[in-house]
Design a protein around this motif. Structure first.
Motif, PDB file in Angstrom:
ATOM      1  N   GLY A 136       0.831  -1.198   0.000  1.00 26.89           N
ATOM      2  CA  GLY A 136       0.000   0.000   0.000  1.00 26.89           C
ATOM      3  C   GLY A 136       0.867   1.250   0.000  1.00 26.89           C
ATOM      4  O   GLY A 136       0.542   2.241   0.644  1.00 26.89           O
ATOM      5  N   GLU A 137       1.979   1.190  -0.742  1.00 22.86           N
ATOM      6  CA  GLU A 137       2.918   2.311  -0.807  1.00 22.86           C
ATOM      7  C   GLU A 137       2.460   3.319  -1.867  1.00 22.86           C
ATOM      8  O   GLU A 137       2.165   2.943  -2.996  1.00 22.86           O
ATOM      9  CB  GLU A 137       4.306   1.783  -1.159  1.00 22.86           C
ATOM     10  CG  GLU A 137       5.365   2.852  -1.234  1.00 22.86           C
ATOM     11  CD  GLU A 137       6.724   2.278  -1.566  1.00 22.86           C
ATOM     12  OE1 GLU A 137       7.630   2.437  -0.735  1.00 22.86           O
ATOM     13  OE2 GLU A 137       6.871   1.666  -2.642  1.00 22.86           O
TER      14      GLU A 137
ATOM     15  N   LYS B 181       8.243   8.179  -2.650  1.00 23.39           N
ATOM     16  CA  LYS B 181       7.452   7.026  -2.224  1.00 23.39           C
ATOM     17  C   LYS B 181       7.279   7.094  -0.719  1.00 23.39           C
ATOM     18  O   LYS B 181       8.208   7.460   0.003  1.00 23.39           O
ATOM     19  CB  LYS B 181       8.150   5.720  -2.593  1.00 23.39           C
ATOM     20  CG  LYS B 181       8.196   5.458  -4.075  1.00 23.39           C
ATOM     21  CD  LYS B 181       8.786   4.106  -4.369  1.00 23.39           C
ATOM     22  CE  LYS B 181       8.760   3.879  -5.877  1.00 23.39           C
ATOM     23  NZ  LYS B 181       9.074   2.504  -6.223  1.00 23.39           N
ATOM     24  N   PHE B 182       6.089   6.749  -0.258  1.00 19.46           N
ATOM     25  CA  PHE B 182       5.799   6.770   1.178  1.00 19.46           C
ATOM     26  C   PHE B 182       4.606   5.875   1.452  1.00 19.46           C
ATOM     27  O   PHE B 182       3.846   5.526   0.547  1.00 19.46           O
ATOM     28  CB  PHE B 182       5.537   8.199   1.676  1.00 19.46           C
ATOM     29  CG  PHE B 182       4.425   8.889   0.952  1.00 19.46           C
ATOM     30  CD1 PHE B 182       3.125   8.804   1.410  1.00 19.46           C
ATOM     31  CD2 PHE B 182       4.673   9.617  -0.197  1.00 19.46           C
ATOM     32  CE1 PHE B 182       2.094   9.431   0.729  1.00 19.46           C
ATOM     33  CE2 PHE B 182       3.654  10.261  -0.885  1.00 19.46           C
ATOM     34  CZ  PHE B 182       2.357  10.159  -0.415  1.00 19.46           C
ATOM     35  N   THR B 183       4.442   5.522   2.712  1.00 20.72           N
ATOM     36  CA  THR B 183       3.307   4.702   3.131  1.00 20.72           C
ATOM     37  C   THR B 183       2.529   5.446   4.197  1.00 20.72           C
ATOM     38  O   THR B 183       3.101   5.884   5.199  1.00 20.72           O
ATOM     39  CB  THR B 183       3.792   3.344   3.684  1.00 20.72           C
ATOM     40  OG1 THR B 183       4.531   2.677   2.659  1.00 20.72           O
ATOM     41  CG2 THR B 183       2.623   2.478   4.110  1.00 20.72           C
TER      42      THR B 183
ATOM     43  N   VAL C   1      -0.927   4.096  -5.911  1.00 15.95           N
ATOM     44  CA  VAL C   1      -0.647   3.294  -4.718  1.00 15.95           C
ATOM     45  C   VAL C   1      -0.516   1.837  -5.135  1.00 15.95           C
ATOM     46  O   VAL C   1      -1.223   1.365  -6.026  1.00 15.95           O
ATOM     47  CB  VAL C   1      -1.741   3.496  -3.636  1.00 15.95           C
ATOM     48  CG1 VAL C   1      -3.086   2.980  -4.102  1.00 15.95           C
ATOM     49  CG2 VAL C   1      -1.337   2.879  -2.320  1.00 15.95           C
ATOM     50  N   SER C   2       0.435   1.144  -4.508  1.00 18.04           N
ATOM     51  CA  SER C   2       0.630  -0.272  -4.816  1.00 18.04           C
ATOM     52  C   SER C   2      -0.470  -1.101  -4.159  1.00 18.04           C
ATOM     53  O   SER C   2      -1.049  -0.696  -3.146  1.00 18.04           O
ATOM     54  CB  SER C   2       2.009  -0.733  -4.325  1.00 18.04           C
ATOM     55  OG  SER C   2       2.076  -0.703  -2.912  1.00 18.04           O
TER      56      SER C   2
END
Length: 77
Positions: free
Chosen positions: A17-18, A31-33, A52-53
């Protein structure tokens, strides 16, 4: 949209969910979560792309939850 706000509400039993922010040529910039409740990101959607992944379930016997409040704003002159 002009601006997009993403606010983490709840996250449990989740991997990934990055979020990724891209420039207009689709080169990754950051990139961040969003990991904790109230973690927030605001992006200028006219100047960048965002995505978002997919999330993965950490433990198979419990549901994976990623609740995010998304608010959009469009400036109309």
């Amino acid at each position: 949209m002009t601006f997009v706000m993403m606010l983490m509400v709840n996250r449990s039993n989740v991997l990934n969910g990055e979020s990724t922010i891209y420039d207009l040529d689709k080169n990754p910039l950051e990139k961040f979560t969003l990991a904790e409740p109230l973690d927030m990101a605001i992006v200028n959607d006219e100047r960048v792309f965002h995505g978002v992944s997919p999330i993965d379930q950490l433990e198979g016997d419990r549901p994976a939850v990623r609740d995010v409040l998304v608010v959009t704003y469009r400036h109309k002159p």
